[in-house]
Design an enzyme around this catalytic site. Structure first.
Site, short mmCIF file in Angstrom:
data_model
loop_
_atom_site.label_atom_id
_atom_site.label_comp_id
_atom_site.label_asym_id
_atom_site.label_seq_id
_atom_site.Cartn_x
_atom_site.Cartn_y
_atom_site.Cartn_z
N ASN A 192 0.86 -1.19 0.00
CA ASN A 192 0.00 0.00 0.00
C ASN A 192 0.90 1.24 0.00
O ASN A 192 1.45 1.59 1.03
CB ASN A 192 -0.90 -0.04 1.25
CG ASN A 192 -1.70 1.25 1.42
OD1 ASN A 192 -1.82 2.04 0.49
ND2 ASN A 192 -2.23 1.44 2.62
N LYS B 73 0.07 4.27 -0.33
CA LYS B 73 -0.58 5.49 0.21
C LYS B 73 -0.32 6.66 -0.76
O LYS B 73 -0.24 6.42 -1.96
CB LYS B 73 -0.09 5.76 1.63
CG LYS B 73 -0.18 4.51 2.51
CD LYS B 73 -0.01 4.77 3.96
CE LYS B 73 -0.11 3.45 4.70
NZ LYS B 73 -0.08 3.62 6.14
N HIS C 263 -9.46 1.37 4.71
CA HIS C 263 -8.19 1.59 5.41
C HIS C 263 -8.43 2.57 6.57
O HIS C 263 -9.23 3.49 6.45
CB HIS C 263 -7.14 2.13 4.44
CG HIS C 263 -5.77 2.14 5.04
ND1 HIS C 263 -5.37 3.12 5.92
CD2 HIS C 263 -4.73 1.27 4.94
CE1 HIS C 263 -4.13 2.84 6.33
NE2 HIS C 263 -3.73 1.72 5.75
N GLU D 27 -6.88 5.02 7.57
CA GLU D 27 -6.69 6.44 7.23
C GLU D 27 -7.92 6.99 6.53
O GLU D 27 -8.26 8.18 6.70
CB GLU D 27 -5.42 6.60 6.38
CG GLU D 27 -4.17 6.39 7.24
CD GLU D 27 -2.99 5.77 6.52
OE1 GLU D 27 -2.93 5.79 5.29
OE2 GLU D 27 -2.09 5.27 7.24
N GLU E 210 -5.41 -4.64 10.53
CA GLU E 210 -4.39 -3.61 10.74
C GLU E 210 -4.70 -2.82 12.01
O GLU E 210 -5.51 -1.87 11.97
CB GLU E 210 -4.36 -2.65 9.55
CG GLU E 210 -3.96 -3.29 8.24
CD GLU E 210 -3.36 -2.26 7.29
OE1 GLU E 210 -2.26 -2.50 6.82
OE2 GLU E 210 -3.99 -1.22 7.07
N GLY F 143 2.56 2.44 10.70
CA GLY F 143 3.55 3.50 10.54
C GLY F 143 4.26 3.90 11.82
O GLY F 143 4.94 4.92 11.88
N SER G 214 3.46 -1.93 10.35
CA SER G 214 4.91 -2.00 10.60
C SER G 214 5.52 -3.36 10.23
O SER G 214 6.43 -3.84 10.92
CB SER G 214 5.22 -1.63 12.06
OG SER G 214 4.82 -0.29 12.32
N GLY H 139 2.88 -0.98 4.28
CA GLY H 139 2.89 0.44 3.91
C GLY H 139 4.31 0.90 3.63
O GLY H 139 4.85 0.70 2.55
N GLY H 140 4.93 1.51 4.65
CA GLY H 140 6.25 2.13 4.49
C GLY H 140 7.26 1.24 3.79
O GLY H 140 7.96 1.70 2.87
P1 PGA Z 1 2.90 0.44 7.61
O1 PGA Z 1 1.42 0.68 6.99
O2 PGA Z 1 3.43 -0.82 7.01
O3 PGA Z 1 3.67 1.67 7.16
O4 PGA Z 1 2.75 0.36 9.08
C1 PGA Z 1 0.55 -0.38 6.77
C2 PGA Z 1 -0.74 0.12 6.17
O5 PGA Z 1 -1.23 1.19 6.57
O6 PGA Z 1 -1.33 -0.54 5.28
#
Ligand code: PGA
Length: 260
Positions: free
Chosen positions: A10, A12, A102, A104, A172, A178, A218, A239-240
């Site tokens: 992802n 983002k 998600h 967010e 999640e 994050g 994470s 994500g990251g």
């Molecule tokens: P992260 O994000 O791996 O940066 O923690 C995961 C996500 O929001 O899908």
């Protein structure tokens, strides 16, 4: 058990369409060099909307085994909804998947469980597999609702689906996204088992057994294998670490790190 592990990136709101082409190309080369078996571990990226056409063109021209999807979809089919993107448009771009719900989107765009369900339905109506995200906040966890919240979110979304439908769940926990504070593999397993039981209850055992449940929050190369060896965790939503080819490829190749 026949669930194919699934590693999903992802992005983002990161990477423009030119950066997207560069990343997908490098990811494909890196995984080809490593002789990655895409039938054994499926790989997908979720770029911003504006990148999707470029990714589609690259994937189709070079016949890359990487799949892709969008990060959101409108609940509406078409019409006066400024700024929204219809599921039919994503289908024309050959998106295999779309992320819905998600945290967010839930947090910054006030998406309710009902809206998330409607988005899952919009995906399904266009032949796109929804990746339905659920997860509790730290406050909810501290209030003892770590299982109740994600399972309730899921139950509402499942009302839009039917037995036999193809969908993916991503657990999640909001506090793990994050932050570097990843959930333990045991926590991810316990929650995935609870979510699978929720699917079984709503849509039957067979659908529950066939549905992939991802952990997200994470995930890194170093911790991915710990989640994937859990019986109810079928992949990761990253994500990251998905923005860095070597990190993401390392997660895709988690089987190289598994120790029993
Ligand atoms: P992260 O994000 O791996 O940066 O923690 C995961 C996500 O929001 O899908």
């Amino acid at each position: 058990m026949t669930r194919t592990p699934f590693i999903a990136g992802n992005w983002k709101m990161n990477l423009d369409h030119l950066q997207a082409i560069a990343l997908v190309q490098k990811l494909a080369w890196t995984l080809a060099d490593a002789r990655h078996d895409f039938a054994a571990v499926e790989v997908a990226v979720f770029p911003p909307f504006t990148d999707l056409r470029s990714v589609q063109t690259l994937v189709q021209a070079d016949k890359l085994p990487i799949r892709y999807g969008a990060q959101d979809v409108s609940v509406h089919a078409s019409g006066a909804y400024t700024g929204e993107v219809a599921g039919a448009f994503l289908a024309r771009l050959d998106c295999a998947y779309v992320i819905v719900g998600h945290s967010e989107r839930r947090q910054y765009h006030a998406e309710t469980d009902e809206i998330v369900g409607a988005k899952a339905r919009a995906a399904k109506e266009n032949g796109i597999v929804p990746v339905i995200c659920v997860g509790e906040t730290l406050e909810q966890r501290e209030a003892g609702e770590a299982t109740a919240i994600p399972t309730a979110q899921l139950r509402t979304a499942l009302a839009s689906l039917a037995p036999g439908d193809d969908f993916v769940i991503a657990y999640e926990p909001v506090w793990a996204i994050g932050t570097g504070l990843a959930a333990t593999a045991d926590d991810a397993q316990a929650m995935s088992a609870a979510l699978r039981a929720t699917i079984a209850d709503a849509l039957g055992e067979e659908t529950a057994e066939n549905t992939r449940i991802l952990y997200g929050g994470s995930v890194k190369t170093e911790n991915a294998a710990g989640y994937l060896k859990m019986p109810d965790v079928d992949g990761a939503l990253v994500g990251g670490a998905s923005l860095d080819v070597d990190s993401f490829a390392g997660i895709v190749r988690f089987q190289k790190h598994v120790t029993f």
